[in-house]
Design an enzyme around this catalytic site. Structure first.
Site: not given
Lengths: 403, 282
Positions: B52, B63, B178
């Site tokens: 990734e 994040d 995911y």
């Protein structure tokens, strides 16, 4: 540009205003955002919710706020008849409380037990901390360290009200970064936490919901101006950062084709210097904080830092409905620099005995520019969105700022 | 299936080997273009089964501090979306097997132009996209055009994605699924392995696609535990933290930075490879 039958139909079911708006959030948040939408749809159709809001508007906020004829400023400028919509007289000193009352009542309906918010000037943070004190709900406010420094009185106020103020050092340490941190907090606390967004931005339904809660401003103006002058205004004018005070004033008049609307952005040190916050005037469409709108950004799509003397306008984006109204040419976008705003701040204070927030001083600055040209008989309503007590340190710190 | 993608082939090969895969996340251009290319080209040899590659963004809302900082370092060193695509192109010239998935946020892609981006990404050898702020509700804009262009689009699923919503999220997911194992941002808390197992089992009731698990996996032990219950484990923050730990006071890479990152990838890969062997022997 083609003229629409109505400018009040948006957003569509997915929260789009034309190409703007939408729900660009991480999957973890998506179910929460959908839950807020469901709860709000239910609440807006529930007369009990409207009654409850009305009660707090009247008895807690002090609504309706007056529509005041600014006679000395009108005489001084020698043109348009200038009215101030006195949102600065609301409890907590700005229009922000209108939205906070609406959203805290919604959060209670949803059974949420913790509130988070972002703030720039601190007005939204104070308003959020206030309603959280009122309803005894723990509150965390994210605020950039630059803003904490320049809006110290509001930081103290929030703490007195029992809120935790979490400093944000990331990025430019202003409003955009505070919003990033609030979103990160929300992702990590999905069960109990409600994110009380302070402006007409973020993922659907926030832009629509905050607009609805702030529309009380324009609704009152319509009644008040008809009472005072027997007709609708010719010109509406408001400062615009995220855009909640402007949209609150404009929205009820969008379909009155005779009413001209002007949004005043913060030109900072001048748009040509690159140090400004004028996303509508000098930005380009992009996606940030859950919606597509005009953004200050570079050619690679990286978000630029905004600059304004006014912390409340220091944001590189704008509410998506404003982006749409700009493209539809229903609202005109202009700007005022830091210097012009400070000059207007002093002028308004000396002529009217009203100390405007530096945000609202941008609107006053543009009135100074256009009032004479509009001419006598032009009825102009300016949204005095907040009071300037919080800005005294900033203004006193400027060269020549001391009276 | 008529034309298998690199992602399909890699997961099929992992299945034959009877083990889960390691997906290594690094940010393109972190800490600078040269070092980042060195890391990228070394990843397959160090044991990364899929890669990734983070597209740096100024405002990475999902994040944590580690990946925020890595994005900032890359941007400061001149990273851009076109530079990221050029990096993939060069990587692909030397490695035609290891799947590369670009991960990031939508705005740089939107500004680049969706059609131009998908064309350039496909030509560079990009296999899939994970765009954090692109939920199924906005799928017309990037997900469906990506699939049309032959690039897989991998939606994130989260603990908050309930059974009622899951089919909607899985409808156009391709390549793999995911699973974000925590409610939170990257590089912070870690999920209990029992919760991960239950979540993967729930996903498998809804899809045949391989399930990769990420967020909060930092050590070879954690990677091994996840590899025992999922088809792949994603590690990101721990790798970019290793980048940060190997910078000098001026923020310049110390000698051996890339080797340190790749050594950690090696440790993680051994953890992942060891995990299912025990299971297979039972």
């Amino acid at each position: 540009m083609e003229t629409l039958n109505t400018y009040r139909a948006g957003p569509d079911d997915n929260g789009h205003f034309g190409i703007y708006g939408g729900r660009y959030v991480a999957e973890t948040l998506m179910p929460l955002v959908l839950a807020v939408e469901r709860a709000y749809t239910e609440a807006r159709n529930d007369p009990a919710f409207a009654r409850e809001m009305g009660y707090y508007f009247t008895h807690y906020v002090g609504r309706p706020s007056p529509l005041y004829l600014a006679r000395r400023l009108t005489d001084h400028l020698g043109g348009a008849t200038i009215y101030f919509k006195r949102e600065d007289l609301n409890h907590t000193g700005a229009h922000k409380i209108n939205n906070c009352i609406g959203q805290i009542l919604l959060a209670r309906r949803m059974g949420k037990t913790r509130i988070i918010a972002e703030t720039g000037a601190g007005q939204h943070g104070v308003a959020t901390a206030t309603v959280c004190a009122l309803f005894d709900i723990p509150c965390t406010v994210y605020m950039g360290t630059i803003d904490i420094e320049r809006q110290a009185p509001n930081v103290y106020r929030m703490k007195m009200l029992g809120a935790e103020v979490r400093p944000v050092t990331a990025g430019s340490a202003t409003l955009k970064d505070a919003m990033n941190e609030a979103l990160r907090d929300w992702v990590a606390n999905v069960e109990d936490t409600y994110y009380l967004i302070g402006t007409v931005a973020g993922p659907h339904p926030y832009p629509m919901m905050v607009r609805d809660f702030q529309s009380v401003i324009g609704d009152e103006v319509r009644e008040q101006i008809l009472e005072a002058e027997g007709r609708l205004p010719d010109t509406l004018l408001a400062c615009i950062g995220g855009g909640s005070n402007a949209l609150g004033l404009f929205y009820p008049f969008l379909d009155d084709s005779g009413v001209r609307m002007i949004a005043v952005e913060a030109a900072g040190e001048g748009i040509e210097t690159g140090k400004h916050a004028a996303s509508l005037s000098a930005g380009a469409p992009g996606v940030l904080h859950g919606n597509r709108t005009y953004l200050l950004q570079d050619a690679d799509g990286q978000i630029d830092e905004a600059h304004s003397i006014s912390a409340g306008l220091d944001y590189p984006g704008i509410g998506p409905e404003h982006a749409w109204l700009r493209d539809a040419e229903r609202v005109e976008c202009v700007s005022a620099t830091d210097d012009e705003a400070v000059e207007a701040f002093h002028l308004c204070t000396r002529l009217e005995g009203i100390i405007p927030a530096l945000e609202a001083a941008h609107a006053v600055a543009h009135v100074c520019t256009i009032a004479a040209a509009l001419g006598r008989g032009n009825l102009l309503v300016l949204n005095m969105s907040g009071r300037g007590d919080k800005d005294l340190d900033t203004v006193a710190g400027l060269a020549g700022g001391t009276p | 299936m008529s034309v298998q993608t690199r992602i399909d082939r890699r997961f099929a090969a992992l299945k034959r080997e009877g083990r889960a895969g390691l997906i290594a996340f690094v940010t393109a251009g972190d800490p600078d273009a040269g070092t980042s290319r060195e890391i990228l080209s070394g990843l397959p040899g160090a044991g990364a089964d899929l890669i990734e590659l983070g597209m740096p963004f100024s405002d990475p809302m999902a994040d944590g501090p580690a990946i925020q900082a890595s994005s900032q370092r890359a941007l400061k060193a001149g990273a851009s979306l076109s530079a990221t695509l050029a990096m993939v192109k060069d990587f692909r010239a030397a490695d035609d097997d290891t799947p590369v998935i670009l991960m990031g946020y939508y705005n740089p892609i939107y500004v680049y132009g969706v059609d131009a981006f998908l064309g350039d990404a496909k030509a560079a050898g990009v296999d899939g996209l994970i765009v954090v702020d692109m939920p199924p509700e906005e799928e017309d804009e990037l997900c469906l055009p990506a699939i049309e262009a032959g690039v897989s689009f991998i939606f994130l699923t989260a603990p908050t994605t309930d059974d009622a919503r899951l089919p909607r999220v899985l409808e156009h997911t391709s390549g793999f699924v995911y699973y974000v194992s925590i409610t939170g941002i990257t590089g912070t808390k870690s999920a209990a392995i029992g919760d991960v197992r239950a979540a993967v089992e729930r996903l498998r009731r809804h899809t045949e696609l391989p399930v990769a698990v990420g967020f909060g996996i930092k050590t070879p032990g954690q990677a091994a535990a996840v590899a025992a219950v999922a088809d792949a484990a994603v590690v990101g923050s721990a790798l970019v933290d290793t980048v940060a730990d190997n910078l000098d006071e001026a923020g310049k890479p110390r000698p051996g930075l890339a080797a340190a990152v790749l050594a950690l990838v090696g440790d993680l890969a051994r953890g992942v490879r060891g995990a299912r062997m025990k299971g297979a022997a039972q």
